[in-house]
Design an enzyme around this catalytic site. Structure first.
Site, PDB file in Angstrom:
ATOM      1  N   HIS A 122      -0.553  -2.306  -6.439  1.00 38.72           N
ATOM      2  CA  HIS A 122       0.501  -2.955  -5.649  1.00 38.72           C
ATOM      3  C   HIS A 122       1.853  -2.833  -6.348  1.00 38.72           C
ATOM      4  CE1 HIS A 122       2.088  -6.199  -2.934  1.00 38.72           C
ATOM      5  NE2 HIS A 122       2.914  -6.347  -3.956  1.00 38.72           N
ATOM      6  N   GLU A 123       1.902  -3.248  -7.603  1.00 39.00           N
ATOM      7  CA  GLU A 123       3.170  -3.194  -8.330  1.00 39.00           C
ATOM      8  C   GLU A 123       3.640  -1.749  -8.515  1.00 39.00           C
ATOM      9  OE1 GLU A 123       4.717  -5.800  -8.494  1.00 39.00           O
ATOM     10  OE2 GLU A 123       3.084  -7.231  -8.211  1.00 39.00           O
ATOM     11  N   HIS A 125       5.698  -0.574  -5.571  1.00 37.48           N
ATOM     12  CA  HIS A 125       7.123  -0.903  -5.701  1.00 37.48           C
ATOM     13  C   HIS A 125       7.812   0.091  -6.631  1.00 37.48           C
ATOM     14  CE1 HIS A 125       7.040  -4.584  -3.452  1.00 37.48           C
ATOM     15  NE2 HIS A 125       6.222  -5.211  -4.275  1.00 37.48           N
ATOM     16  N   HIS A 166       8.604   3.344  -5.004  1.00 33.71           N
ATOM     17  CA  HIS A 166       9.740   3.181  -4.095  1.00 33.71           C
ATOM     18  C   HIS A 166      11.050   3.262  -4.887  1.00 33.71           C
ATOM     19  CE1 HIS A 166      11.148   0.911  -0.214  1.00 33.71           C
ATOM     20  NE2 HIS A 166      11.561   2.166  -0.262  1.00 33.71           N
TER      21      HIS A 166
END
Length: 779
Positions: free
Chosen positions: A565-566, A569, A572
């Site tokens: 999940h992290e 980010h 991105h």
């Protein structure tokens, strides 16, 4: 100036803080390539190797606790993140002052713009001004949340308050706004490109949301309220981890009758000797929730574990009241209406409609998941067997979940043919997972993660790993600082912090001493994006054979999901390389920012991906696929209840921020919370004041629905692009070039229409909201 807060995944430990099912593993008989020597894996799995590489920073850390050691900051090669100012807390003050002076110069330059030639660069000048401010504000947000040095943390709070106030003052600068309006009106004549126009419109929205067209006294009031909200919000965040009381008293007679003697022996008694002082933090209360047969004991413990102090409730009430006042000041009915302007959802009504569309189907699924536990409870307590969903939901309480879930899990393990006593985490050391992520990114995006040794003073703790992100065409495109190991005093909440955004170099930008610079394949220099990933993974001692033991981080599947999940980010931030920092990476709409990270959770749950990256820490063998599939099925335990919990939190966020009055004493946040819990009726909590521990009410005010909204979008993208083949480079490139690389520089609805091949989504209308909300499975 446009700001975007740090993004992260907060695991709210109301019902889902601990994995109940301990899974066992069987390894494939075929030998696999021994990957123990891979550099990326080794820097995370072999601590002695890392200590040898990073000996200067370990030596620095040791010297801080001794009288003699490094004599001054001049002994350091650099400061935090290779910013030479950041060698000490005083250096942070100097960097803040340096940035303040630079901002003043830029404002003076902008105020004096007169010619059309000067106007051509106006939006870039505004972006540079924003970059100067954000590089202090973002840095301070990171330091005050993570740095182990209290002086650094206190200084960061002071510097943050100073620069945040300056930012709010500039957001009410009429001259800046008038020039921007003129610039956008003459965009064709000035030859502005689409990214500049998009950035200009976003900045204009910021001015308008700051009351730029209001009377001077209203603009001054906006600055005051914004500052108060920032301070009380940070105070609220700083206290979310604290419980109301460190222990509760429960009679010895009751405890001795229902609790294992070994557990009781670990607790102190009060001065009368008649009551145990049961702690409300640590492993003991969690053990009691899983093993204690008495519901009264479980209820008392659960309630105290999920309760905060009255002072914390006062902080939350003050935060909500200030936000209502700010929204009213600027002509909005409530803070939700004010905040959702410019977001994908657009209005509170659209958000409520989206959440309600999820409630009915998810409640039925949650009740179905809880039914076996409810039947078990009825059998063990002698109550009537529940048959309907309503009867199940009426019987099951939040403090029942762990106890009856543990009994069911134990029965499953005893009947399992896969139990060999070894945890599945043995195949997923932190280094293995990091290497697996690098391999995955290389396949779908053409980038890889390369470990680098930090300079002395570059990191805030010697166990922080520097990872360079390298593109197959452009070379170094960004830097990640991975602070992934547990440390005393460290936040338990995983997060991604933007420290420095990607952007092109500004015109006549000569001073690069405080930034890290990259060069793309065309020879153009750009500011490297710099981010920090923060987790709290635990070291364990493992047996390497031949009498050798080693410290290593072995990850459970939920922790792998957290890391993926992290890292979503992070990708991105790395790939969203726009000209202007205001729209780079995660600087996009709040209800769009979680999409890349939640999409990565799909990869983390995919059997093909997990099987390909698995490697036993000692043998190097991959995990047996059938074992993994069985484990995946077991790991879905109460997944719809978890989704419903997210729905409840999203509704709570909306209800608190839809309030439209601020009369003294009129906001009862606990009553609102309990009323909502009773209405939604899945593991309802009408006992605790947990709402005061919900930290995202500050950072994601009126926008917490974004998690569910982006889950729905991610599910559709996964099905469309990666369900058939998670390693597909063509579809990876489509997602990278169709969505990630644009950051916030294009309308998110348009980007979705491109990657989902659904042109109607570009309108971002009610049909689009219904289309996204229509998710049958996979959330």
């Amino acid at each position: 100036m446009l700001r975007t807060v740090s993004v992260g995944r907060q695991y709210v430990q109301r019902y889902f803080g601990h994995c109940l099912i301990v899974n066992s593993v069987r390894h494939s008989s075929s030998a696999t390539v021994n990957r123990l020597k891979q550099p990326l894996r080794r820097v995370f799995d072999d601590d002695s190797h890392w200590r040898a590489l990073n000996h200067s920073n370990y030596k620095l850390n040791e010297s801080k606790g001794r009288k003699f050691g490094l004599r001054s900051t001049s002994d350091l090669e650099t400061g935090l993140f290779q910013n030479s100012y950041l060698k000490s807390a005083n250096g942070l003050v100097e960097f803040t002052q340096h940035s303040f002076e630079k901002a003043k110069e830029l404002v003076q330059k902008i105020h004096s713009i007169e010619t059309q030639d000067e106007m051509k660069y106006y939006i870039k000048d505004l972006d540079q001004l924003s970059d100067v401010l954000c590089r202090v504000i973002d840095l301070c947000e990171f330091i005050r949340a993570t740095h182990p040095d209290k002086k650094f943390v206190q200084t960061a709070q002071q510097c943050h308050e100073k620069m945040f106030e300056i930012m709010n003052i500039l957001n009410t600068d009429v001259r800046l706004c008038d020039l921007l309006t003129q610039c956008l009106r003459e965009s064709d004549v000035l030859g502005l490109d689409s990214e500049e126009i998009r950035t200009g419109k976003i900045l204009l929205e910021d001015f308008e949301k700051s009351g730029i067209y209001m009377k001077p006294e209203i603009r001054e009031k906006f600055i005051q309220l914004s500052q108060e909200i920032s301070v009380i919000g940070q105070d609220f965040i700083n206290n979310t981890e604290y419980v109301r009381s460190n222990y509760i008293k429960i009679s010895c007679e009751l405890m001795d009758a229902h609790v294992n003697k070994m557990v009781c022996s670990q607790m102190k008694k009060d001065i009368t000797g008649e009551y145990y002082k049961v702690p409300t933090y640590g492993y003991i209360p969690h053990t009691l929730l899983r093993t204690c047969s008495d519901e009264v004991i479980r209820m008392k413990i659960w309630t105290e574990m999920h309760s905060c102090s009255d002072a914390q409730i006062e902080r939350l009430t003050k935060l909500i009241s200030l936000r209502v006042e700010l929204a009213k000041l600027l002509g909005s009915q409530n803070f939700a209406q004010y905040q959702l302007h410019g977001k994908m959802a657009k209005t509170p009504e659209n958000v409520s409609g989206f959440l309600e569309s999820l409630v009915h189907s998810t409640r039925i699924k949650a009740a179905s998941e809880l039914k076996p536990l409810a039947v078990l409870k009825s059998e063990l307590t002698g109550t009537q067997t529940p048959h309907t969903s309503e009867e199940v939901l009426e019987l099951m309480k939040p403090w029942d979940r762990d106890y009856y879930g543990s009994i069911q899990a134990l029965a499953q393990r005893r009947s399992s043919s896969l139990d060999n006593g070894e945890s599945i985490s043995s195949s997923f050391s932190l280094g293995v997972v990091m290497q697996g992520l690098s391999d995955l990114f290389e396949k779908i995006y053409g980038i890889k993660l390369v470990p680098a040794t930090p300079k002395t003073g570059e990191t805030w703790s010697p166990d922080v790993r520097r990872i360079d992100v390298v593109d197959e065409h452009d070379g170094l495109i960004g830097v990640m600082y991975c602070d992934l190991f547990e440390r005393e005093g460290k936040t338990p909440n995983p997060a991604h912090f933007t420290v420095c955004c990607s952007r092109n170099m500004y015109l006549n930008e000569a001073d690069t001493s405080t930034i890290q610079v990259g060069v793309n394949s065309n020879g153009q220099k750009f500011q490297l994006p710099v981010i920090s990933l923060v987790c709290d993974f635990r070291w364990v001692e493992v047996n390497m054979g031949d009498g050798k033991h080693q410290q290593m981080c072995l990850l459970q599947l939920n922790e792998i999901e957290t890391l993926f999940h992290e890292m979503g980010h992070a990708m991105h931030s790395m790939l969203g390389r726009t000209q202007l920092q205001n729209v780079s990476g995660t600087r996009c709409a709040t209800d769009f920012v979680e999409l890349p990270s939640i999409l990565m959770e799909h990869f983390a749950r995919d059997t093909r991906v997990l099987s390909s990256i698995s490697s036993h820490y000692k043998t190097g063998k991959s995990l047996d696929v059938e074992v993994l599939k069985n484990h995946q099925l077991e790991n879905q335990f109460l997944q719809n209840c978890e989704t419903f919990s997210q729905i409840k939190m999203s509704f709570l966020d909306q209800e608190l921020h839809n309030l439209d009055h601020t009369t003294d004493g009129s906001i009862d946040v606990i009553a609102i919370y309990h009323r909502l819990e009773r209405r939604l009726a899945v593991l309802p909590d009408d006992q605790s004041n947990w709402c005061g521990k919900f930290g995202h009410l500050f950072g994601y005010g009126a926008s917490y629905y974004s998690y569910l909204f982006d889950r729905a979008i991610a599910s559709k993208i996964w099905d469309h692009l990666f369900e058939q083949d998670p390693f597909n480079r063509t579809n990876g490139t489509k997602f990278k070039e169709g969505l990630l690389q644009w950051g916030g520089s294009r309308d998110p609805w348009y980007l979705l229409s491109q990657v989902l091949d659904e042109p109607r989504l570009a309108k971002g209308d009610e049909w689009g909201m219904r289309y996204i909300g229509d998710v049958k499975t996979g959330m």
